[in-house]
Design an enzyme around this catalytic site. Structure first.
Site, short mmCIF file in Angstrom:
data_model
loop_
_atom_site.label_atom_id
_atom_site.label_comp_id
_atom_site.label_asym_id
_atom_site.label_seq_id
_atom_site.Cartn_x
_atom_site.Cartn_y
_atom_site.Cartn_z
N PRO A 78 0.89 -0.82 0.13
CA PRO A 78 -0.03 0.05 -0.24
C PRO A 78 1.26 1.18 0.09
O PRO A 78 1.76 1.40 0.56
CB PRO A 78 -0.41 -0.46 0.89
CG PRO A 78 0.34 -0.96 2.15
CD PRO A 78 0.89 -2.34 1.76
N SER A 107 -4.38 1.55 -0.86
CA SER A 107 -4.35 2.19 0.58
C SER A 107 -5.39 2.45 1.16
O SER A 107 -5.86 2.83 -0.15
CB SER A 107 -2.87 2.84 0.08
OG SER A 107 -3.33 3.78 1.24
N TYR A 131 -6.32 1.45 8.80
CA TYR A 131 -5.20 1.85 9.72
C TYR A 131 -5.75 1.04 10.66
O TYR A 131 -7.21 1.74 10.60
CB TYR A 131 -5.27 3.73 10.12
CG TYR A 131 -3.78 4.27 8.92
CD1 TYR A 131 -2.86 3.38 9.22
CD2 TYR A 131 -4.05 4.78 7.64
CE1 TYR A 131 -1.12 4.03 8.25
CE2 TYR A 131 -3.56 4.75 7.12
CZ TYR A 131 -2.14 5.31 7.02
OH TYR A 131 -1.08 4.85 6.09
N THR A 157 -2.09 -1.45 9.08
CA THR A 157 -1.31 -0.95 9.01
C THR A 157 -1.56 -0.59 11.33
O THR A 157 -2.41 0.19 10.90
CB THR A 157 -0.65 0.37 8.36
OG1 THR A 157 -0.63 -0.34 7.26
CG2 THR A 157 0.44 1.29 9.02
N LYS A 262 0.79 -5.86 9.30
CA LYS A 262 2.21 -4.90 8.79
C LYS A 262 2.06 -3.89 9.87
O LYS A 262 1.39 -2.51 10.93
CB LYS A 262 1.36 -4.40 7.62
CG LYS A 262 2.53 -3.29 7.09
CD LYS A 262 2.34 -2.62 5.52
CE LYS A 262 3.44 -1.72 4.71
NZ LYS A 262 3.42 -0.84 4.78
N HIS A 286 7.63 0.29 8.08
CA HIS A 286 7.21 1.23 7.20
C HIS A 286 8.19 2.28 5.89
O HIS A 286 8.09 3.13 5.65
CB HIS A 286 6.75 2.63 8.26
CG HIS A 286 5.36 2.88 7.27
ND1 HIS A 286 4.36 2.65 8.77
CD2 HIS A 286 5.06 3.32 6.42
CE1 HIS A 286 3.23 3.18 7.73
NE2 HIS A 286 4.02 3.79 6.46
#
Length: 387
Positions: A78, A107, A131, A157, A262, A286
Site C-alpha cells: 500500500p 491504500s 489503519y 497497518t 503490517k 514502514h
C-alpha cells in the site's frame, strides 16, 4: 524514454519526472534516514551459497500466500496518494498485479475509490489496507465498503499512530496529515510539463492541491467516505490512529477473509498477533518513514519467524530493490515480499507500463538468481543457500 534495466533506473526516471517535493515525499524517510539505508544494507551483508550441477532448465516462482496462489512471491505494498505521482494512480497498481498474478494491497489513502479500483479490474481480488481508528463505526463502514466492492483481504497497518518526522517533507513545506500540497510548495512544477498536465487532467488530484479541499466537521467527513472516494484519502489522514490489541481482536471477529498485520518487528508482538488469529504478519518498519532507528526488517525476519507457527505467513517489507533480495528473504522464512517505493517509481516514470516494468525486472532477476543457486522452485529455498 527507454525502459530501465533495474529498479534504480526507474527511480532515476521518477526523479526526473516529478517536482522535487513530490519525489522526496516518495523517496524520503524519517529522521536521519538510517533505517531506510539499513533496509538496503542488510541485504548486502548476506551472500549466497549456490549448489551446482542441478537441472534448472525450468524454474517456477509460483507460491501461495494466505491460501491464495500467486505467480510469484511479490506483493504491491500500500502506498498513499500515488495519484500525485501519475494520473494512473492506484489503477496502475491493480492492473499490474492482475497482469502478473500477484496481490495488490491498495491504500485507504487511495486517490481512487474502492469501487473504481475493483471496477477497473473485476477479475482481480485486491487486498485493502486500513489503519486502526478509535471510531469503530467509521472503521466498520470502511471494512463493509471494502468487502462490498470486492476486496478479499485486509491489511491492518499498526505502526503509524503518529507520523514520523520526515525532514525532506519539512524542508519542502509539505504537510501530509492532513495533506497540504499547494502550488507554492510544488516548486518547479512548470519544469515537469507531463506531470503537470496529468495533475490538471485529473480533477481529484487538483482538489488535493487545494488547502480548502476538506472541512473539519466530523459528520461531513463520514458522509464524504460514503459518497466521494476521491476525498477518502484526505479523510483517513485526519482521524486519530490510536488503537489497542482489542481493536485487532474486534477486526478478526468481524472479517472472515485473510487478515494481515503490517508493521510488526517485535517477536512478542508477532506471537500475540498470531494468538489473535491473523493469517499473515508483514515484518515492516514502514520503509523507515516512521521511527528512525529500527533495525532492518531483513535482519529481524529470522527472530519473527521463530516466534510464530508455520501456518502464519510472513511477508517482508522494506528495502527490496532486486529480485535477489526477494530470494534472500525467502531463504530466511518469508512467504513473500512487499515492494512499495519500487512500484511507485515505475508509476511516476511511465504509469501502468512502468509498474509492469518493475515487476518484470524483479521476476526476471528472481528467476536468474534461483537458477544460479541451483533451485527450481521457491519451496526449495532455505537458509542453506545463504553464506
Amino acid at each position: 524514454m527507454s525502459r530501465p534495466y533495474n529498479v534504480a533506473g526507474y527511480r532515476e526516471q521518477a526523479r526526473r519526472a516529478l517536482p522535487k517535493a513530490i519525489f522526496d515525499f516518495v523517496d524520503g524517510a524519517a529522521g536521519d534516514e538510517w533505517t531506510m539505508r539499513e533496509n538496503r544494507a542488510a541485504f548486502e551483508r548476506r551472500a549466497f551459497l549456490p549448489s551446482v550441477l542441478r537441472d534448472v532448465s525450468e524454474c517456477s516462482l509460483a507460491t501461495t500466500v494466505c491460501n491464495r496462489e500467486m505467480a510469484s512471491p511479490i506483493m504491491l505494498a500500500p502506498a498513499g496518494l500515488v495519484g500525485m505521482m501519475h494520473p494512473d494512480g492506484e489503477r496502475a497498481q491493480v492492473l499490474a498485479a492482475r497482469e502478473h498474478g500477484v496481490i495488490a494491497v491498495t491504500s485507504s489513502a487511495s486517490t481512487y475509490s474502492f469501487e473504481e479500483l475493483t471496477d477497473a479490474v473485476p477479475d482481480h481480488r485486491p487486498w485493502f489496507q486500513l489503519y486502526p481508528y478509535k471510531d469503530r463505526g467509521f472503521y466498520g463502514e470502511m471494512v463493509s465498503r471494502a468487502a462490498n466492492a470486492g476486496f478479499t483481504g485486509l491489511c491492518l497497518t499498526v505502526d503509524a499512530s503518529v507520523s514520523g518526522k520526515r525532514e525532506r517533507d519539512l524542508a519542502n513545506h509539505l504537510s501530509v496529515r492532513p495533506l497540504r500540497v499547494t502550488w507554492g510548495n510544488v516548486t518547479g512544477a512548470a519544469r515537469h510539463p507531463r506531470w503537470l498536465a496529468g495533475v490538471l487532467r485529473e480533477r481529484r488530484i487538483v482538489a488535493r492541491m487545494s488547502t480548502e479541499a476538506l472541512g473539519q466537521d466530523r459528520p461531513t467527513l463520514r458522509s464524504l467516505l460514503r459518497s466521494a472516494g476521491d476525498s477518502a484519502a484526505n479523510l483517513v489522514e485526519l482521524l486519530p490512529r490510536q488503537s489497542t490489541w482489542e481493536d485487532l481482536e474486534w477486526l478478526r471477529d468481524n472479517w472472515s477473509g485473510p487478515l494481515a498485520v503490517k508493521g510488526i518487528v517485535n517477536p512478542e508482538d508477532a506471537r500475540h498477533a498470531a494468538r489473535l488469529g491473523v493469517d499473515a504478519i508483514v515484518v515492516s518498519n514502514h520503509g523507515g518513514r516512521q521511527l528512525d532507528g529500527i533495525p532492518a526488517t531483513f535482519d529481524l525476519l529470522p527472530r519473527v519467524r521463530g516466534a510464530v507457527d508455520e501456518h502464519v505467513d510472513l511477508i517482508l517489507d522494506g528495502g527490496v530493490r532486486r529480485g535477489a533480495d526477494i530470494v534472500k528473504a525467502l531463504c530466511l522464512g518469508a512467504s513473500a515480499c512487499m515492494v512499495g517505493r519500487p512500484w511507485v517509481y515505475g508509476l511516476a516514470a511511465a504509469g501502468v507500463s512502468g509498474v509492469n516494468g518493475v515487476l518484470d525486472i524483479l521476476e526476471e532477476e528472481m528467476a536468474t538468481t534461483m537458477a544460479l543457486l541451483g533451485v527450481r522452485s521457491v519451496s526449495e529455498l532455505g537458509s542453506s543457500h545463504l553464506a
